[in-house]
Design a protein around this motif. Structure first.
Motif: not given
Length: 127
Positions: A20-39
């Motif tokens: 019940d309640g809210p859903v949690r959201v994030g980005i996938t491992d693929f996305a973080q790998d494509q972006l590189g180091d998030i600053v």
């Protein structure tokens, strides 16, 4: 490779629906790998309304700035405050400590309509 208990979008966000309640959201491992180091991470304010498919934040990496798209429509109920000081959590633990926002979903059918892990992997394999 991608957690089976999550749902996925074509824009590389994941959604974890609770009982019940809210859903949690994030980005996938693929996305973080494509972006590189998030600053730097810019997330919507708690209480903000978001619409599925609309940009609701930004992720800045050493390579580029990318929009964060809302995977479902609803109201933001929480943001990951730890990312203000530790945006690299998205790179090191995208499915855990690197979560982004919680959304109180307007229509649970939107969550059900998202891709499962196999479909998401299939989309990546086609690209």
């Amino acid at each position: 490779m991608y957690p089976e208990d999550l749902k996925y979008t074509a824009e590389h966000e994941w959604v974890k629906a609770g009982e019940d309640g809210p859903v949690r959201v994030g980005i996938t491992d693929f996305a973080q790998d494509q972006l590189g180091d998030i600053v730097y991470v810019q997330l919507p304010d708690v209480g903000s309304a978001v619409r599925a498919g609309d940009a609701c934040g930004e992720l800045e990496s050493t390579k580029s700035v990318s929009d964060l798209f809302a995977p479902v429509s609803g109201t933001v109920t929480a943001v990951n405050e730890a990312l203000a000081d530790q945006p690299e959590l998205i790179n090191t633990d995208p499915y855990g400590e690197g979560w982004l926002i919680d959304i109180d979903v307007e229509d649970t059918a939107e969550v059900a309509a998202l891709m499962d892990a196999d479909a998401y992997q299939g989309q990546l394999d086609q690209n």
